[in-house]
Motif scaffolding. Structure first.
Motif, mmCIF file in Angstrom:
data_model
loop_
_atom_site.group_PDB
_atom_site.id
_atom_site.type_symbol
_atom_site.label_atom_id
_atom_site.label_comp_id
_atom_site.label_asym_id
_atom_site.label_seq_id
_atom_site.Cartn_x
_atom_site.Cartn_y
_atom_site.Cartn_z
ATOM 1 N N ARG A 1 14.192 6.616 -18.194
ATOM 2 C CA ARG A 1 13.289 5.504 -18.484
ATOM 3 C C ARG A 1 12.006 5.628 -17.657
ATOM 4 O O ARG A 1 10.902 5.467 -18.182
ATOM 5 C CB ARG A 1 13.985 4.174 -18.188
ATOM 6 N N GLU B 1 8.252 6.167 -19.374
ATOM 7 C CA GLU B 1 7.274 5.093 -19.197
ATOM 8 C C GLU B 1 6.059 5.575 -18.417
ATOM 9 O O GLU B 1 4.915 5.263 -18.774
ATOM 10 C CB GLU B 1 7.932 3.908 -18.482
ATOM 11 N N THR C 1 15.799 8.124 -25.096
ATOM 12 C CA THR C 1 14.943 7.218 -24.344
ATOM 13 C C THR C 1 13.527 7.407 -24.838
ATOM 14 O O THR C 1 13.046 8.548 -24.922
ATOM 15 C CB THR C 1 15.022 7.523 -22.832
#
Length: 788
Positions: free
Chosen positions: A416, A420, A447
């Protein structure tokens, strides 16, 4: 009037040493009235008072030599014919130079001289006017500085002057009389000379000027230019040749040609283009570089003005620069030369006006330098600045991601954070991590981060496997970062969608650590693939950092594998260490403990059912450094091995699995390993098959909480070298036995430290082990709650 009626008065200075006071002797000879005198004074007196027709110096003089006599007589009478009989060659040349009309090289007897004199003076006709004409002709020929030669139809020399004798390398013209002109003409020009001889004598036509090469008497080669006219000598047709020695001229021309060739060779050696143009821009001279670069031949360049060699948009620029140079002296510009094949070559062109020797302006010279490399370097510098900016941004991003990876507690958090960070910071708009689904034959995102997540629906919905597997498949297959443009034909099915979202490149990064692969990180960007490729090394390191972080969390979780999957696997690979060891021992071997050492080796504690072959086998295995046998009363024998290569144990640890049990038999071994929850069992087994032969999955079930032989891998990683040494020394020396075989003070002394320091190391080691075991249980419990 008959020839017998003509009387020629000849004054002969005698060849004897008689007294000057002796009266002159008179000798009569038909047609000649010869008066012999014996002194220079008598000669000069006769010339002043008697006006003789001929003066004959018949021999050496006691008062002065023949050249001085000739000079003295010439002061009194410039036209009086003088014949000199002189055997000495040097004086003969000097006499002729002083003005003698004839020099007889070999005087001989007086009678022979008189006969020769009669023939020269009277000729056949005996006509006084003809005699006077012939005398004047001879005088003209002898005084001519140009070589003049008279020859008959056979080429035999009848008469020549001293200039001819000097040219042909003889002392006197008399030495040439009777010789052939072909004795001196180079054989290469014989045919030409014979043809001209026939034309002059037979056709009575003048020929020449003709150039040919002659070889003098002393072998010196000379180049001459011959003009020959028909004539008559003593009643016979002859050829009269006037010769110009052009050897110096030819040598000068040769030097000029050599100098011009030297200059041209120097210009041709230039890498730059050189040219000269006139006022109209017409090319007058150029070097080889212009022909080589342009591809035009010499004849083609002859017809091409300079402006026609450059691109249309540069014609006016090159013409204006040439005019500026004509007016101001110099000029410089840039233009693109267009070759015959149509290739454009950028040039920097410098112009310089040129003048002749009198300072008159005659045109301009120019040098054209290929600036392709310079432009390329300029573009490269520009690209490097852009690349440096992107690289700096990417490096900063990677540092931020690495900092987050250190704090992440599990694989889901790691993925994650990575996605991101990449999607938010740019230059990427979309990032996802996924695995290859073998059943669906496609990559499936696990993801995802970014504003264009809807684009992934296009990716996973395609039916053509190549629209959904490139370049991720190549990255997985090669283990290298792959970057492609979405305009690549393999993306036809979703190319329009990618461009609609503003994507121009897709980059696939394998996530791996050592031999383990944890998936593919895929990035989409609006930047060019060229700029993306510059960061491949950084992205490769990023993929390795992610893989290392995932491996680290999985090693911690390996102590408590639940709620993962427990796999029982059989391996028959004869090269695997435990299979070879059990086969050589011909005994069952069970692994009780596996502990990695600081030096990269492993400490293995195994039990052996049949120890009969143990010493021989342990000593013959290269990978076993040391071995120790323990007889603790059990049925099986316990053995501790220090091993440099335990491929299977290390492979399982690298792939985040926990080795729960390992038993080896002759020809095969069976292992029980627990994999993390997110690990696909089929993928795990497939990867194991890539490293070992004969891999078969025997059973698969949910994992339970239990420690295995390799649990020490994770536990000992938490210890410092000194803590590990204190713990293992205490264990090996019986510190934990009841009663203790050695005290803490004794072990401290063995280690060379104080007892309190030993106790401190031992307590810290105990705490680290408990934190790894009990703390991992807490982390696993928390993760289970989060995952729900």
């Amino acid at each position: 009037m008959d020839a017998s009626d003509v009387v020629t008065t000849v004054v002969e200075i005698g060849t004897t040493a008689e007294s000057d006071t002796k009266p002159p002797a008179q000798t009569q000879h038909p047609g000649l009235e010869i008066e012999r005198v014996h002194s220079v004074e008598q000669v000069l007196d006769r010339v002043r008072n008697s006006d003789p027709d001929v003066l004959l110096a018949g021999g050496p003089l006691s008062e002065m030599d023949s050249p001085d006599l000739v000079r003295a007589v010439r002061l009194l009478d410039e036209r009086l014919p003088i014949v000199v009989a002189e055997a000495d060659q040097e004086r003969a040349r000097a006499a002729r130079a002083a003005g003698a009309d004839e020099v007889i090289a070999s005087p001989g007897e007086s009678g022979e001289i008189i006969a020769s004199l009669e023939e020269v003076v009277t000729g056949d006709s005996g006509d006084p006017e003809e005699l006077e004409s012939e005398r004047r002709y001879r005088e003209l020929v002898q005084s001519s500085p140009a070589p003049i030669n008279i020859f008959d139809k056979e080429g035999t020399i009848l008469y020549s002057n001293q200039a001819t004798a000097d040219l042909l390398g003889v002392d006197s013209p008399s030495e040439l009389s009777g010789r052939s002109i072909f004795d001196f003409i180079d054989t290469e020009y014989t045919d030409i000379a014979e043809g001209e001889l026939a034309q002059v004598i037979a056709a009575e036509e003048a020929v020449g000027p003709t150039q040919m090469r002659i070889v003098s008497e002393d072998g010196d080669e000379r180049y001459i230019q011959v003009s020959t006219a028909p004539g008559e000598f003593r009643g016979e047709p002859v050829g009269q040749a006037v010769v110009i020695d052009v050897t110096p001229l030819r040598e000068t021309e040769h030097d000029l040609r050599a100098e011009r060739q030297f200059v041209q060779d120097a210009l041709d050696a230039l890498d730059d283009i050189f040219f000269v143009t006139d006022f109209d821009g017409e090319l007058r001279r150029w070097n080889a570089a212009l022909s080589e670069v342009s591809g035009y031949s010499t004849s083609e360049l002859d017809e091409k003005p300079l402006p026609e060699l450059v691109s249309g948009e540069d014609e006016s620029r090159i013409s204006e620069a040439a005019v500026t140079a004509l007016e101001e002296g110099t000029a410089m510009t840039e233009a693109t030369l267009v070759s015959r094949s149509g290739r454009g070559i950028p040039l920097e062109v410098s112009f310089q006006q040129i003048t002749d020797t009198e300072g008159n302006l005659i045109g301009v010279a120019g040098i054209g330098r290929d600036i392709s490399d310079r432009r390329q370097r300029t573009q490269e510098l520009k690209n490097q600045r852009e690349q440096l900016s992107v690289l700096t941004q990417t490096n900063r991003l990677v540092r931020d991601i690495n900092a987050e990876l250190i704090r992440a507690k599990n694989r889901r958090e790691i993925e994650r954070v990575v996605c991101e960070q990449l999607a938010e910071a740019g230059p990427y708009e979309l990032a996802w991590i996924g695995n290859f689904d073998r059943e669906g034959e496609r990559f499936v995102p696990r993801t995802v981060a970014g504003e264009e997540k809807g684009f992934l629906d296009t990716l996973v919905s395609g039916s053509d496997e190549y629209t959904t597997r490139e370049p991720m498949e190549r990255a997985l297959r090669t283990g290298e970062v792959q970057s492609s443009s979405v305009s690549d034909p393999v993306f036809d099915r979703w190319q329009d969608a990618a461009e609609a979202y503003g994507f121009s490149t897709v980059t696939a990064i394998p996530i791996s650590y050592q031999s383990a692969t944890y998936g593919i990180l895929t990035l989409y960007s609006g930047t060019s693939s060229g700029r993306e490729a510059l960061k491949k090394d950084v992205l490769r390191e990023l993929g390795e950092s992610i893989g290392a972080a995932i491996n680290s969390t999985q090693r911690k979780q390996a102590l408590h594998p639940s709620p993962g999957t427990e796999l029982r696997i059989r391996i028959t690979d004869s090269t695997e260490f435990f299979v070879r060891f059990a086969t050589e021992l011909n005994s069952k071997v069970t692994l009780a403990r596996s502990t990695p050492q600081p030096d990269g080796t492993y400490s293995l504690q195994v039990s052996v059912a049949d120890p009969e072959r143990l010493p021989r086998v342990c000593n013959q295995f290269i990978s076993i450094d040391t071995w120790t046998r323990f007889d603790d009363g059990d049925e099986d024998i316990s053995v501790e091995l220090q091993v440099t290569d335990v491929g299977l144990v290390e492979w399982l640890a690298d792939h985040g699995s926990t080795l729960i049990g390992l038993t080896a038999y002759p020809e095969y071994c069976e292992i029980t390993a627990a994999t993390p929850p997110e690990t696909d069992s089929r993928t795990f087994v497939d990867q194991l098959k890539l490293s070992f032969n004969g891999v078969d999955l025997l059973a698969k079930e949910a994992a339970v909480n239990r420690l295995g032989p390799s649990s020490w891998d994770a536990i000992t990683n938490a210890l410092t070298n000194r803590q590990y040494e204190a713990l293992t020394t205490a264990y090996n020396e019986g510190y934990y036995e009841t009663p203790r075989r050695k005290s803490g003070a004794e072990i401290a002394d063995m280690m060379g430290i104080s007892a309190p320091t030993f106790g401190n190391h031992l307590r810290n080691a105990h705490r680290c082990i408990l934190e790894e075991i009990l703390g991992s249980q807490s982390d696993t419990s928390d993760e289970s709650v989060d995952d729900r």
